[in-house]
Motif scaffolding. Structure first.
Motif, PDB file in Angstrom:
ATOM      1  N   HIS A 101      33.828  26.283  39.733  1.00  0.00           N
ATOM      2  CA  HIS A 101      32.462  26.181  39.205  1.00  0.00           C
ATOM      3  C   HIS A 101      31.844  24.898  39.733  1.00  0.00           C
ATOM      4  CE1 HIS A 101      29.176  25.380  36.367  1.00  0.00           C
ATOM      5  NE2 HIS A 101      29.108  26.689  36.296  1.00  0.00           N
ATOM      6  N   THR A 102      30.772  25.051  40.506  1.00  0.00           N
ATOM      7  CA  THR A 102      30.133  23.891  41.127  1.00  0.00           C
ATOM      8  C   THR A 102      28.885  23.459  40.385  1.00  0.00           C
ATOM      9  OG1 THR A 102      28.738  25.245  42.556  1.00  0.00           O
ATOM     10  CG2 THR A 102      30.921  24.636  43.407  1.00  0.00           C
ATOM     11  N   GLY A 103      28.424  24.272  39.468  1.00  0.00           N
ATOM     12  CA  GLY A 103      27.184  23.991  38.776  1.00  0.00           C
ATOM     13  C   GLY A 103      25.984  24.609  39.460  1.00  0.00           C
ATOM     14  N   ALA A 104      26.166  25.079  40.684  1.00  0.00           N
ATOM     15  CA  ALA A 104      25.070  25.672  41.448  1.00  0.00           C
ATOM     16  C   ALA A 104      24.871  27.151  41.113  1.00  0.00           C
ATOM     17  CB  ALA A 104      25.336  25.514  42.942  1.00  0.00           C
ATOM     18  N   GLY A 105      25.824  27.754  40.415  1.00  0.00           N
ATOM     19  CA  GLY A 105      25.737  29.176  40.093  1.00  0.00           C
ATOM     20  C   GLY A 105      26.220  30.039  41.241  1.00  0.00           C
ATOM     21  N   GLU A 106      26.199  31.320  41.011  1.00  0.00           N
ATOM     22  CA  GLU A 106      26.600  32.332  41.991  1.00  0.00           C
ATOM     23  C   GLU A 106      28.011  32.103  42.536  1.00  0.00           C
ATOM     24  OE1 GLU A 106      23.274  34.655  43.927  1.00  0.00           O
ATOM     25  OE2 GLU A 106      22.890  32.586  44.573  1.00  0.00           O
ATOM     26  N   SER A 107      28.928  31.740  41.651  1.00  0.00           N
ATOM     27  CA  SER A 107      30.325  31.557  42.044  1.00  0.00           C
ATOM     28  C   SER A 107      31.253  32.537  41.332  1.00  0.00           C
ATOM     29  CB  SER A 107      30.776  30.124  41.761  1.00  0.00           C
ATOM     30  OG  SER A 107      30.660  29.842  40.369  1.00  0.00           O
ATOM     31  N   HIS A 108      30.818  33.076  40.193  1.00  0.00           N
ATOM     32  CA  HIS A 108      31.615  34.001  39.392  1.00  0.00           C
ATOM     33  C   HIS A 108      30.759  35.235  39.074  1.00  0.00           C
ATOM     34  CE1 HIS A 108      33.581  30.144  38.784  1.00  0.00           C
ATOM     35  NE2 HIS A 108      34.638  30.761  38.291  1.00  0.00           N
ATOM     36  N   PHE A 109      31.287  36.417  39.379  1.00  0.00           N
ATOM     37  CA  PHE A 109      30.529  37.650  39.162  1.00  0.00           C
ATOM     38  C   PHE A 109      31.379  38.717  38.486  1.00  0.00           C
ATOM     39  CE2 PHE A 109      28.280  35.707  42.700  1.00  0.00           C
ATOM     40  CZ  PHE A 109      26.948  35.962  42.405  1.00  0.00           C
ATOM     41  N   ASN A 110      30.710  39.575  37.731  1.00  0.00           N
ATOM     42  CA  ASN A 110      31.300  40.796  37.199  1.00  0.00           C
ATOM     43  C   ASN A 110      30.614  41.952  37.915  1.00  0.00           C
ATOM     44  OD1 ASN A 110      33.019  39.682  35.210  1.00  0.00           O
ATOM     45  ND2 ASN A 110      31.259  39.342  33.903  1.00  0.00           N
ATOM     46  N   LEU A 111      31.419  42.881  38.431  1.00  0.00           N
ATOM     47  CA  LEU A 111      30.897  44.011  39.192  1.00  0.00           C
ATOM     48  C   LEU A 111      31.366  45.325  38.587  1.00  0.00           C
ATOM     49  CD1 LEU A 111      29.608  45.340  41.753  1.00  0.00           C
ATOM     50  CD2 LEU A 111      31.854  45.029  42.840  1.00  0.00           C
ATOM     51  N   ARG A 112      30.422  46.228  38.393  1.00  0.00           N
ATOM     52  CA  ARG A 112      30.720  47.609  38.026  1.00  0.00           C
ATOM     53  C   ARG A 112      30.060  48.463  39.091  1.00  0.00           C
ATOM     54  NH1 ARG A 112      32.968  48.145  33.168  1.00  0.00           N
ATOM     55  NH2 ARG A 112      32.476  50.323  32.934  1.00  0.00           N
ATOM     56  N   ILE A 113      30.857  49.247  39.799  1.00  0.00           N
ATOM     57  CA  ILE A 113      30.344  50.073  40.879  1.00  0.00           C
ATOM     58  C   ILE A 113      30.957  51.463  40.791  1.00  0.00           C
ATOM     59  CG2 ILE A 113      32.089  49.133  42.464  1.00  0.00           C
ATOM     60  CD1 ILE A 113      30.035  49.551  44.752  1.00  0.00           C
ATOM     61  N   GLU A 114      30.113  52.462  40.971  1.00  0.00           N
ATOM     62  CA  GLU A 114      30.565  53.860  40.984  1.00  0.00           C
ATOM     63  C   GLU A 114      30.158  54.462  42.319  1.00  0.00           C
ATOM     64  OE1 GLU A 114      30.079  56.834  37.594  1.00  0.00           O
ATOM     65  OE2 GLU A 114      28.549  57.486  39.041  1.00  0.00           O
ATOM     66  N   SER A 115      31.122  55.065  43.001  1.00  0.00           N
ATOM     67  CA  SER A 115      30.853  55.657  44.307  1.00  0.00           C
ATOM     68  C   SER A 115      31.827  56.790  44.584  1.00  0.00           C
ATOM     69  CB  SER A 115      30.989  54.597  45.404  1.00  0.00           C
ATOM     70  OG  SER A 115      30.896  55.185  46.680  1.00  0.00           O
ATOM     71  N   GLN A 116      31.345  57.777  45.286  1.00  0.00           N
ATOM     72  CA  GLN A 116      32.195  58.887  45.717  1.00  0.00           C
ATOM     73  C   GLN A 116      33.280  58.380  46.664  1.00  0.00           C
ATOM     74  OE1 GLN A 116      32.053  61.987  44.427  1.00  0.00           O
ATOM     75  NE2 GLN A 116      33.918  62.390  45.583  1.00  0.00           N
ATOM     76  N   ALA A 117      33.029  57.266  47.333  1.00  0.00           N
ATOM     77  CA  ALA A 117      34.008  56.683  48.260  1.00  0.00           C
ATOM     78  C   ALA A 117      35.316  56.313  47.562  1.00  0.00           C
ATOM     79  CB  ALA A 117      33.417  55.446  48.932  1.00  0.00           C
ATOM     80  N   PHE A 118      35.286  56.146  46.245  1.00  0.00           N
ATOM     81  CA  PHE A 118      36.486  55.767  45.493  1.00  0.00           C
ATOM     82  C   PHE A 118      37.274  56.972  44.966  1.00  0.00           C
ATOM     83  CE2 PHE A 118      33.608  52.024  44.487  1.00  0.00           C
ATOM     84  CZ  PHE A 118      34.146  51.229  45.485  1.00  0.00           C
ATOM     85  N   ALA A 119      36.761  58.166  45.166  1.00  0.00           N
ATOM     86  CA  ALA A 119      37.439  59.377  44.667  1.00  0.00           C
ATOM     87  C   ALA A 119      38.830  59.493  45.291  1.00  0.00           C
ATOM     88  CB  ALA A 119      36.611  60.614  44.978  1.00  0.00           C
ATOM     89  N   GLY A 120      39.815  59.747  44.453  1.00  0.00           N
ATOM     90  CA  GLY A 120      41.187  59.926  44.904  1.00  0.00           C
ATOM     91  C   GLY A 120      41.916  58.639  45.238  1.00  0.00           C
ATOM     92  N   LYS A 121      41.272  57.506  45.028  1.00  0.00           N
ATOM     93  CA  LYS A 121      41.894  56.214  45.330  1.00  0.00           C
ATOM     94  C   LYS A 121      42.414  55.579  44.045  1.00  0.00           C
ATOM     95  CE  LYS A 121      40.286  55.949  49.697  1.00  0.00           C
ATOM     96  NZ  LYS A 121      39.708  57.253  49.918  1.00  0.00           N
TER      97      LYS A 121
END
Length: 91
Positions: free
Chosen positions: A37-57
């Motif tokens: 954490h640098t104080g500048a932000g944009e260093s830690h993220f939470n991601l939720r993504i849904e895609s057909q590319a992940f099917a069967g993986k």
């Protein structure tokens, strides 16, 4: 309003996976005083993504796919990325 890092992440994920759903949250403020954490932000993220590319993986394969797409950001400004990747219809 998203910063430059978040915009880059979103653009790369959209290009790589054509997601049907994408939620990216800058969680940097919750990590004040933690490593990376640098104080500048944009260093830690939470991601939720849904895609057909992940099917069967597996969960690990999906996470590796995302990390590969974002390798440059993970090597630089992004210290932590929580990934929840799913395929349409996953429970």
């Amino acid at each position: 309003m998203m910063g430059a890092v978040a915009e880059t992440i979103r653009r790369k994920l959209e290009a790589a996976f054509s997601p049907s759903a994408l939620e990216l949250v800058d969680d940097s403020d919750r990590h004040h005083g933690h490593a990376g954490h640098t104080g500048a932000g944009e260093s830690h993220f939470n991601l939720r993504i849904e895609s057909q590319a992940f099917a069967g993986k597996t969960r690990v394969m999906r996470q590796r796919m995302v990390m590969h797409a974002l390798a440059e950001e993970l090597a630089g400004p992004v210290h932590a990325l929580s990934i929840h990747a799913s395929a349409p219809g996953d429970a």
